[in-house]
Design a protein around this motif. Structure first.
Motif, short mmCIF file in Angstrom:
data_model
loop_
_atom_site.label_atom_id
_atom_site.label_comp_id
_atom_site.label_asym_id
_atom_site.label_seq_id
_atom_site.Cartn_x
_atom_site.Cartn_y
_atom_site.Cartn_z
N SER A 15 14.15 15.82 5.08
CA SER A 15 15.19 15.48 4.09
C SER A 15 16.56 15.96 4.53
CB SER A 15 14.83 16.07 2.72
OG SER A 15 14.69 17.47 2.79
N SER A 143 16.90 19.74 -6.64
CA SER A 143 16.35 20.07 -5.33
C SER A 143 15.92 21.53 -5.27
CB SER A 143 17.37 19.77 -4.22
OG SER A 143 17.64 18.38 -4.15
N MET A 156 12.55 15.87 -0.45
CA MET A 156 12.57 14.98 0.71
C MET A 156 12.72 13.53 0.27
SD MET A 156 9.62 14.36 3.62
CE MET A 156 8.48 13.65 2.42
#
Length: 430
Positions: A15, A143, A156
């Protein structure tokens, strides 16, 4: 333990790598526009958003650390409260940034400088991309929270989806609609909202059952907010030091001339590119150290720290070899302007040193964030900025000029790791 590290690190690397690739593609798009001013405009515009978003990066970091510790304690109520608390701060902050966008732009360009042509394009870039602020800050929170919940796969998915959308939209706007730097800004802004919608969907898909546990009284309680802001204030000061150094780096590059600005903007991408790889292991450190810290499993915490440094050193050695052998190939992918490539040659040596000089600082950041040892992390950054970066640059600049700027940057990165090593036992194992 290595399996747990890789389970978290690999998705984060995948990611994270979309982020520097996005920056590289943006530079490459502008690098083939026929003038170096477009590279400079993207670089200066990017620095302003680094200043803003890195400054509020504490939203991701503290959320990750707090959520990982709550996960280790098996406290499901606190995990959802942490998410709600951080999202409330993110949305409020994003709206404030929108309201203050004109004075922020004015102050930023006064601080950074640059030629009139570059500033005009950079201002246009800023005033478009700034509208993504609420989404960008909320994505930090999601996140960090997913990572704290030991789920590296969702960040990701979000990062890849948002950044692929960003690339496709930027290419469409630049080549399909004949836009230039403003096309890159519009593509970035729209992709942030796409990422936020995906984050909300993924949360509801897996964590919807936590919503009944949400306690609004606790979310906005004085005690909880006090702890939240104490850690976040320390991380903000830490991030501000990093922002100050990188902004100073770009500002001094811009005040030299447009060619040096373009050269340094391209070469500094090598540090950023490496950072997003090594941050995969730093993020794994946040999740695992936070979990073991919350569960009070000291032996496992020490073991994971040792293994993280083994992985970090291996990655740093690999990047050193890649940069030594292929830096000119990478530069030619980024720009077709021969004068910029030739002007970069004397400064390539600094890029080669960057991975080994900086890897420990990234690994330690993840460890300190996981343990929410924010005060010690803050102090090490202040020391690296004031005792290393500033003296090296100002003492050597009259003689070494741009080389002094690069030496100061490399030593700054090394000093961060060195100071954190010295404070580890006192800050985390106390």
């Amino acid at each position: 333990m290595n399996r747990d590290i890789l389970r978290l690190a690999v998705p984060n690397i995948v990611s994270n790598i979309t982020v520097p690739l996005l920056g590289l593609i943006d530079l490459a798009l502008m690098g083939h526009m026929g003038s170096e001013i477009y590279i400079g405009a993207i670089a200066i515009g990017g620095v302003i958003f680094n200043f803003i978003y890195w400054g509020f990066g504490f939203l991701r970091m503290s959320t990750s650390g707090f959520a990982a510790q709550a996960f280790g304690e098996k406290n499901k109520t606190e995990t959802i409260n942490i998410l709600a608390r951080a999202l409330a701060v993110a949305m409020f902050t994003g709206l404030v940034i929108l309201a203050l966008q004109l004075p922020v732009a004015w102050a930023s360009f006064k601080l950074i400088g640059g030629s009139e042509e570059v500033e005009l394009l950079a201002r246009e870039y800023f005033l478009i991309r700034v509208w993504a602020a609420p989404a960008a800050l909320s994505l930090f929170v999601f996140s960090g929270w997913f990572l704290g919940m030991q789920n590296a796969r969702y960040p990701m998915i979000i990062a890849i989806s948002a950044n692929v959308a960003n690339i496709l939209l930027s290419v469409l706007f630049v080549f399909g609609l004949n836009m230039k730097s403003e096309g890159v800004a519009l593509g970035t802004a729209l992709s942030q909202y796409i990422g936020l919608l995906i984050a909300i969907f993924l949360f509801l898909k897996k964590y919807k059952s936590l919503l009944p546990r949400l306690e609004l009284k606790t979310v906005f309680g004085i005690k909880q907010f006090s702890s939240f802001f104490k850690v976040n204030t320390d991380i903000f000061i830490r991030s501000f030091c990093i922002i100050l150094v990188f902004t100073f780096f770009t500002s001094k590059s811009a005040s030299t001339n447009d060619t040096i600005l373009a050269v340094n903007s391209l070469l500094i991408q090598m540090l950023l590119f490496f950072s997003f790889f090594i941050d995969g292991f730093a993020f794994a450190g946040e999740a695992l150290v936070g979990k073991f810290f919350g569960a009070r499993q000291r032996d496992k915490l020490i073991k994971v720290v040792k293994l993280l440094f083994v992985w970090g050193l291996g990655l740093a050695l690999a990047f050193t070899v890649v940069y030594f052998a292929g830096i000119n190939f990478i530069l030619r992918l980024l720009t077709s302007q021969e004068d910029v490539i030739q002007s970069a040659q004397p400064f390539i040596i600094w890029v080669i040193f960057i991975p080994l000089a900086s890897f420990s600082s990234f690994i330690w950041d993840g460890i300190y964030i996981g343990a929410t040892a924010s005060a010690a992390m803050r102090n090490t950054l202040i020391a690296a900025t004031l005792l290393v970066f500033a003296p090296v640059y100002f003492l050597l600049n009259p003689v070494w000029e741009n080389h002094a700027l690069w030496l100061a940057m490399v030593l700054f990165m090394f000093a961060r790791g060195a100071f954190q090593t010295l404070l580890f036992k006192k800050a985390i194992l106390k």
